[in-house]
Write an enzyme that holds these catalytic residues in place. Sequence first.
Site, mmCIF file in Angstrom:
data_model
loop_
_atom_site.group_PDB
_atom_site.id
_atom_site.type_symbol
_atom_site.label_atom_id
_atom_site.label_comp_id
_atom_site.label_asym_id
_atom_site.label_seq_id
_atom_site.Cartn_x
_atom_site.Cartn_y
_atom_site.Cartn_z
ATOM 1 N N HIS A 12 0.847 -1.196 0.000
ATOM 2 C CA HIS A 12 0.000 0.000 0.000
ATOM 3 C C HIS A 12 0.885 1.250 0.000
ATOM 4 C CE1 HIS A 12 -4.057 1.842 1.241
ATOM 5 N NE2 HIS A 12 -3.228 2.868 1.043
ATOM 6 N N HIS A 14 1.217 4.966 -2.181
ATOM 7 C CA HIS A 14 0.753 5.912 -3.223
ATOM 8 C C HIS A 14 1.959 6.594 -3.845
ATOM 9 C CE1 HIS A 14 -3.577 5.893 -2.011
ATOM 10 N NE2 HIS A 14 -3.048 5.507 -0.871
ATOM 11 N N ASP A 16 2.076 9.372 -5.629
ATOM 12 C CA ASP A 16 2.116 10.836 -5.449
ATOM 13 C C ASP A 16 2.397 11.234 -3.995
ATOM 14 O OD1 ASP A 16 -0.371 10.039 -4.551
ATOM 15 O OD2 ASP A 16 -1.509 11.557 -5.654
ATOM 16 N N GLY A 166 -9.200 8.137 -1.334
ATOM 17 C CA GLY A 166 -9.644 9.505 -1.036
ATOM 18 C C GLY A 166 -10.571 9.554 0.166
ATOM 19 N N HIS A 193 -9.926 1.274 -0.152
ATOM 20 C CA HIS A 193 -9.712 2.040 1.083
ATOM 21 C C HIS A 193 -11.043 2.085 1.840
ATOM 22 C CE1 HIS A 193 -6.108 3.713 -0.852
ATOM 23 N NE2 HIS A 193 -5.770 4.270 0.283
ATOM 24 N N GLU A 196 -10.913 3.508 7.215
ATOM 25 C CA GLU A 196 -9.681 4.242 7.528
ATOM 26 C C GLU A 196 -10.011 5.341 8.518
ATOM 27 O OE1 GLU A 196 -7.976 6.234 4.146
ATOM 28 O OE2 GLU A 196 -6.158 6.842 5.220
ATOM 29 N N ASP A 274 1.976 3.605 3.026
ATOM 30 C CA ASP A 274 0.956 4.543 2.535
ATOM 31 C C ASP A 274 1.620 5.626 1.678
ATOM 32 O OD1 ASP A 274 -1.637 5.223 2.083
ATOM 33 O OD2 ASP A 274 -2.001 6.175 4.019
HETATM 34 ZN ZN ZN Z 1 -3.814 4.848 1.015
#
Ligand code: ZN
Length: 328
Positions: A12, A14, A16, A166, A193, A196, A274
Amino acid sequence: MNYYSLPKIDLHCHIDGSVRIKTIRDLAREEGMDLPENLEKWLIAPDTCGSLDEYLTCFDWPNKVMQRKDAIKRITFEVFEDAALENVKYLEVRFGPLLHLEKGLSIEEVIQSVVEGMEKAKSQYDIEGGIIISILKTMAFEQINDVIDAASLFLDRGVVAMDLAGSELPGFSYNFIPYIEYAKKKGFHVTIHAGENGCGQNVTDAIVLLHAERIGHGIYISNDSKAYTLTKEQKVLLEICPTSNIQTKGVKSIETHPIKDFYDDSIMVSINTDNRSVSNTTMTKEIKLTMETFQMKLEDYFRIYAYAVSKAFTTDEIKEKLLSHIQK
Ligand SMILES: [Zn+2]
């Protein structure tokens, strides 16, 4: 324990949220963009970060410089490189193609650039990997099938799964049933996701309605017995990101994080970054934090590693290779 030398798996991450700060400076200079003086402050979520939505504002600058093919390829390569240099043996990166169309790239070109960045890293380092396509829950629905269609062209070149990412609203899964069904028919795996920052019910929905094989975070199942039982019985793996969970206020502190309770109750958990930059972290840091806080032993770590292998979206051949790292 030498955490650095442990073999690692990150499911997991990202892209960006994992861009090197130096790279953002380089690319912004090439584009003639004015960066804020204290860029770090805009990129790294502070300990005082108030919420998931505030945390998500840290992605603005990285996405501004991820609008060219060479930039996206470079950034993807560097995320894999940074991981490989701390003994990550398998990395699944994720990104939202629709965030990278501001300067005229097509969805296909964006995905192609990520694929090329990963391929370059795999040829230079002892690392395997996969690419997860994120759909932002808050974006318009019209382009989702276009993203799925474009991504499906790369299913034999490293693209492995779809994700919804998101801000998390209760009941979001209902809106995405036809899209995820369409993606599944095309051959994508599914991770979502959920749980969370919202409710455990979202995890139940993601498993029942969207057939999620893994859940991003899922920490809120601790407050929802139905979601908890479903996650456990169906052996859905939770992609836990400890530092991020603290920053987004999913948990108050690492000591109160439910990962160890989940682990002790044989829920399949994994440890992940993450966002390497936004959370200012590495796999080494996340593993150290988790193991030291909960006094976990090497055998516990290897069990968590094996959970990640079993639920990685990859071939049996690569899974065998990944398991060999803990069987020496
Ligand atoms: Zn995430």
